[in-house]
Design a protein around this motif. Sequence first.
Motif, PDB file in Angstrom:
ATOM      1  N   GLN A   1     -12.301  12.312   1.445  1.00  0.00           N
ATOM      2  CA  GLN A   1     -12.356  11.070   0.660  1.00  0.00           C
ATOM      3  C   GLN A   1     -10.967  10.551   0.298  1.00  0.00           C
ATOM      4  N   MET A   2     -10.036  11.456   0.037  1.00  0.00           N
ATOM      5  CA  MET A   2      -8.708  10.999  -0.384  1.00  0.00           C
ATOM      6  C   MET A   2      -7.957  10.316   0.753  1.00  0.00           C
ATOM      7  N   TYR A   3      -8.348  10.596   2.007  1.00  0.00           N
ATOM      8  CA  TYR A   3      -7.705   9.944   3.142  1.00  0.00           C
ATOM      9  C   TYR A   3      -8.341   8.594   3.493  1.00  0.00           C
ATOM     10  N   VAL A   4      -9.439   8.242   2.852  1.00  0.00           N
ATOM     11  CA  VAL A   4     -10.151   7.004   3.202  1.00  0.00           C
ATOM     12  C   VAL A   4      -9.259   5.765   3.105  1.00  0.00           C
ATOM     13  N   PRO A   5      -8.452   5.602   2.027  1.00  0.00           N
ATOM     14  CA  PRO A   5      -7.616   4.399   1.966  1.00  0.00           C
ATOM     15  C   PRO A   5      -6.724   4.216   3.196  1.00  0.00           C
ATOM     16  N   ALA A   6      -6.273   5.318   3.797  1.00  0.00           N
ATOM     17  CA  ALA A   6      -5.453   5.217   5.008  1.00  0.00           C
ATOM     18  C   ALA A   6      -6.317   5.072   6.251  1.00  0.00           C
ATOM     19  N   LEU A   7      -7.377   5.839   6.338  1.00  0.00           N
ATOM     20  CA  LEU A   7      -8.220   5.815   7.533  1.00  0.00           C
ATOM     21  C   LEU A   7      -8.910   4.475   7.725  1.00  0.00           C
ATOM     22  N   VAL A   8      -9.219   3.790   6.618  1.00  0.00           N
ATOM     23  CA  VAL A   8      -9.844   2.467   6.721  1.00  0.00           C
ATOM     24  C   VAL A   8      -8.926   1.500   7.459  1.00  0.00           C
ATOM     25  N   GLU A   9      -7.635   1.594   7.190  1.00  0.00           N
ATOM     26  CA  GLU A   9      -6.690   0.685   7.841  1.00  0.00           C
ATOM     27  C   GLU A   9      -6.468   1.042   9.313  1.00  0.00           C
ATOM     28  N   ILE A  10      -6.757   2.281   9.679  1.00  0.00           N
ATOM     29  CA  ILE A  10      -6.530   2.718  11.061  1.00  0.00           C
ATOM     30  C   ILE A  10      -7.802   2.636  11.898  1.00  0.00           C
TER      31      ILE A  10
ATOM     32  N   LEU B   1     -15.366   2.761  11.009  1.00  0.00           N
ATOM     33  CA  LEU B   1     -15.310   4.065  10.349  1.00  0.00           C
ATOM     34  C   LEU B   1     -16.525   4.237   9.451  1.00  0.00           C
ATOM     35  N   ARG B   2     -17.290   5.277   9.706  1.00  0.00           N
ATOM     36  CA  ARG B   2     -18.468   5.564   8.882  1.00  0.00           C
ATOM     37  C   ARG B   2     -18.188   6.795   8.025  1.00  0.00           C
ATOM     38  N   ILE B   3     -18.396   6.649   6.715  1.00  0.00           N
ATOM     39  CA  ILE B   3     -18.117   7.728   5.775  1.00  0.00           C
ATOM     40  C   ILE B   3     -19.412   8.464   5.452  1.00  0.00           C
ATOM     41  N   THR B   4     -19.425   9.756   5.701  1.00  0.00           N
ATOM     42  CA  THR B   4     -20.559  10.600   5.307  1.00  0.00           C
ATOM     43  C   THR B   4     -20.122  11.753   4.414  1.00  0.00           C
ATOM     44  N   SER B   5     -18.829  11.865   4.152  1.00  0.00           N
ATOM     45  CA  SER B   5     -18.291  12.969   3.355  1.00  0.00           C
ATOM     46  C   SER B   5     -18.775  12.879   1.916  1.00  0.00           C
TER      47      SER B   5
ATOM     48  N   HIS C   1      -5.069  16.772  -4.367  1.00  0.00           N
ATOM     49  CA  HIS C   1      -5.440  15.452  -3.865  1.00  0.00           C
ATOM     50  C   HIS C   1      -4.305  14.446  -4.023  1.00  0.00           C
ATOM     51  N   ILE C   2      -4.010  13.712  -2.939  1.00  0.00           N
ATOM     52  CA  ILE C   2      -3.008  12.655  -3.031  1.00  0.00           C
ATOM     53  C   ILE C   2      -3.646  11.429  -3.678  1.00  0.00           C
ATOM     54  N   THR C   3      -2.802  10.561  -4.213  1.00  0.00           N
ATOM     55  CA  THR C   3      -3.303   9.335  -4.826  1.00  0.00           C
ATOM     56  C   THR C   3      -3.668   8.324  -3.745  1.00  0.00           C
ATOM     57  N   ALA C   4      -4.522   7.395  -4.100  1.00  0.00           N
ATOM     58  CA  ALA C   4      -4.914   6.355  -3.150  1.00  0.00           C
ATOM     59  C   ALA C   4      -3.724   5.486  -2.779  1.00  0.00           C
ATOM     60  N   ASP C   5      -2.847   5.234  -3.747  1.00  0.00           N
ATOM     61  CA  ASP C   5      -1.658   4.425  -3.463  1.00  0.00           C
ATOM     62  C   ASP C   5      -0.774   5.103  -2.422  1.00  0.00           C
ATOM     63  N   TYR C   6      -0.628   6.426  -2.540  1.00  0.00           N
ATOM     64  CA  TYR C   6       0.230   7.119  -1.577  1.00  0.00           C
ATOM     65  C   TYR C   6      -0.438   7.178  -0.199  1.00  0.00           C
ATOM     66  N   ALA C   7      -1.755   7.319  -0.173  1.00  0.00           N
ATOM     67  CA  ALA C   7      -2.455   7.312   1.114  1.00  0.00           C
ATOM     68  C   ALA C   7      -2.203   6.000   1.848  1.00  0.00           C
ATOM     69  N   ARG C   8      -2.231   4.891   1.112  1.00  0.00           N
ATOM     70  CA  ARG C   8      -1.959   3.583   1.731  1.00  0.00           C
ATOM     71  C   ARG C   8      -0.490   3.486   2.154  1.00  0.00           C
ATOM     72  N   TYR C   9       0.376   4.076   1.344  1.00  0.00           N
ATOM     73  CA  TYR C   9       1.812   3.974   1.586  1.00  0.00           C
ATOM     74  C   TYR C   9       2.221   4.636   2.895  1.00  0.00           C
ATOM     75  N   ILE C  10       1.561   5.750   3.240  1.00  0.00           N
ATOM     76  CA  ILE C  10       1.966   6.501   4.436  1.00  0.00           C
ATOM     77  C   ILE C  10       1.095   6.169   5.645  1.00  0.00           C
ATOM     78  N   VAL C  11       0.376   5.054   5.606  1.00  0.00           N
ATOM     79  CA  VAL C  11      -0.429   4.645   6.754  1.00  0.00           C
ATOM     80  C   VAL C  11       0.394   4.588   8.042  1.00  0.00           C
ATOM     81  N   PRO C  12       1.602   3.998   8.053  1.00  0.00           N
ATOM     82  CA  PRO C  12       2.367   3.967   9.310  1.00  0.00           C
ATOM     83  C   PRO C  12       2.629   5.354   9.889  1.00  0.00           C
ATOM     84  N   VAL C  13       2.896   6.322   9.029  1.00  0.00           N
ATOM     85  CA  VAL C  13       3.152   7.679   9.497  1.00  0.00           C
ATOM     86  C   VAL C  13       1.872   8.306  10.037  1.00  0.00           C
TER      87      VAL C  13
END
Length: 711
Positions: free
Chosen positions: A493-502, A510-514, A675-687
């Motif tokens: 779940q904590m990776y969702v903010p990044a995975l949604v953009e990818i 992307l379908r979430i079942t977690s 758990h990482i924050t949602a803001d940081y998950a979005r921040y490292i999307v390029p990586v």
Amino acid sequence: MAQTPPRHGVIRRDIQGLRTIAVLAVLFEHVLGYPAGGFVGVDIFFVISGFLITGILLRQQERTGRVSFSDFYRKRIRRILPAALVVLVVTVVAARLLFNSARATSTFWDAVWSGLFVANWNFAATATDYFAAEGPVSPLQHYWSLSVEEQFYLVWPVLLALAGLAAARRRASVALAAIVVIIAGSLVWAFWESTTAPAVAYFSTFTRAWELGIGAILALTVSFWGRMPGWLRPVVAWIGLIGIAASLWITTESGFPAPGALLPVISTALVIAAGVGGESRWLWPLTNPVSVYIGNISYSLYLWHFPIFIFGGILLAAPAESLGMPWMPSVVILSASFVFAILSYHFIEQPVLRSRWLLERTRRTRITRRHVAVLCIGVVTVCLVGAAVMVDRVRPVASSAPSALPTASPGAESGDGGSEAQAALQEQIKAALAATEWPADLHPTLDTVSSEELPGNTAECGGALLPEDPAYCTFGDPNAPKTAVLVGDSIAQMYVPALVEIFGTGEWKLRITSMYACPFIDMDVGSLEGRIELCRTRKDQEVQIIQDTQPDLVIIGNTYWRAADATGTKAAIDDWDAAFRASLAKIQTSAKAFLVLPPPVPDKTIGDCMTALSSPADCVSAMNSTDWAEMANLQKDATEEIGGVFIDNRLWYCNEAGLCPPFVGSILVKKDQAHITADYARYIVPVIREDILATGLLSGNDEAATDTEQG
């Protein structure tokens, strides 16, 4: 009704010695980490309290023919409340000085719950929270046991009053039997809840009442124990002492409080029973003057030790490290606990008990008011001076590296580790590690991190019930040709903010079942009541969805924090690995590709290390978890065996030397230990995007599409 123990004014030195064992066991377990079962000291206290308080009530009933509720509760207030309130006030003040604002506020509310003697229910609710289990410990958590006792005593005088009524009608045996039934019911419930909800069972009044009840039964049956032969008394007492000593080491693997508390409770009861007719001989470990005195101050020692332990850990960690004296915090904390306990006993407890406060309608004695005021002022002054002294202390940056990290170097599974985005992130991590002050615009703050905004319906989709409509938990075009399915627990779940953009744009959906607190492994884990069955159902749904949809990619994110299972036992790493492999086997032929994203390496918890006195260096984490490393290696092997990809993502959070800053730029990296924050998950999307592209899981068209979305 039977004769009641002990006679008024008679102090049983063996009971004071039992109090010493109880409080020292708890104190040493908290501060030193051993004995491992030191927490059973609380169970010893429960039996003692049940015995003594029931004796007081029975004596009053015999003397006056009734139980005076007002007299009983006035005496309980005099005995319990003054010292308890002083500790609460000092702790709240110290928390405001030393903690971050979020933790200080939480401590204030813990103090409110504790002052109302319902702290155990507050902490039971907190203990069942998946995220809070990895969060900072309250400096008032030990008040739960005090709350259990006081709740028990709200009911116990009423029951004894009814028993007295029954005795007056020559039905004493029936009354005693009724009390035994109540105790038996509590014990049965303790067995049940220790299995189904151990986190709640530990704090629950209903699962602990039998322990106080055992002491009460001793008080109700003293005429029987008083006939014990003199030669048998020391034998029984020493059997009890040996049982108590054994319980400090062997109860930690059992469900608690049942059956784990049976041994210390029964053993304590044996020692008390042996001394009913007179002090047993050869009990010098309990009856020597030192043991008796520590028993006298045990209440204050119990109250003060845990706040001192928590605050001392904050104030002394850096000086101990800089001086090369790792033992110093333990010595100072133990010494300070005794000093504060002695002051509290002689200047709060005893003056109040010697006064006429609440006994008669007379003005409070001046000595009580003066001593209480002096102690409060003195303690607060110590806290203020200590805080002032520590503000400018020097804090070295941790630099230890782990000895057993995954076999691949960071980033190796995702390409050469030298991508443009990764290089830029490493420069920012380097700058954050060198920072000497917290960013003025740090976000999210610890006050707001719990209410971070997640994409779409992420929070609802990770709840207990998975919506029937697939579109509700799907990001991207429902008609997109490629499908990625996310399974796992809160790490997924904590990776969702990044995975949604990818994976929620372009050719992908992307379908979430977690589900929170539900790792994708073929094993029942966790201790939340009702959660195990829900998790089992969710994992079956995840497997069924993958088998039905035949997705292009399954993304797995699981915690490495192995909580106790339904039996109260922490899952072994090998069992966890076998369960993960079993889950992979169920979906191995149902998806085209598999991607596993591990959690961050755990170390510092931001809620603990970020205080009013700390600098960013105090919150720098290090890759020193061999437990994480072993689990990562096993997960990597299992994933690659089915042709999947495991991304070693340590460089998303840390530098190559294994140091991980608490923030990057002005963004808080983690909300807790795992758990990482949602803001940081979005921040490292390029990586994250570049690392996934490097694995070949995304085609060139996908790369162009995601680059367009990013632009």
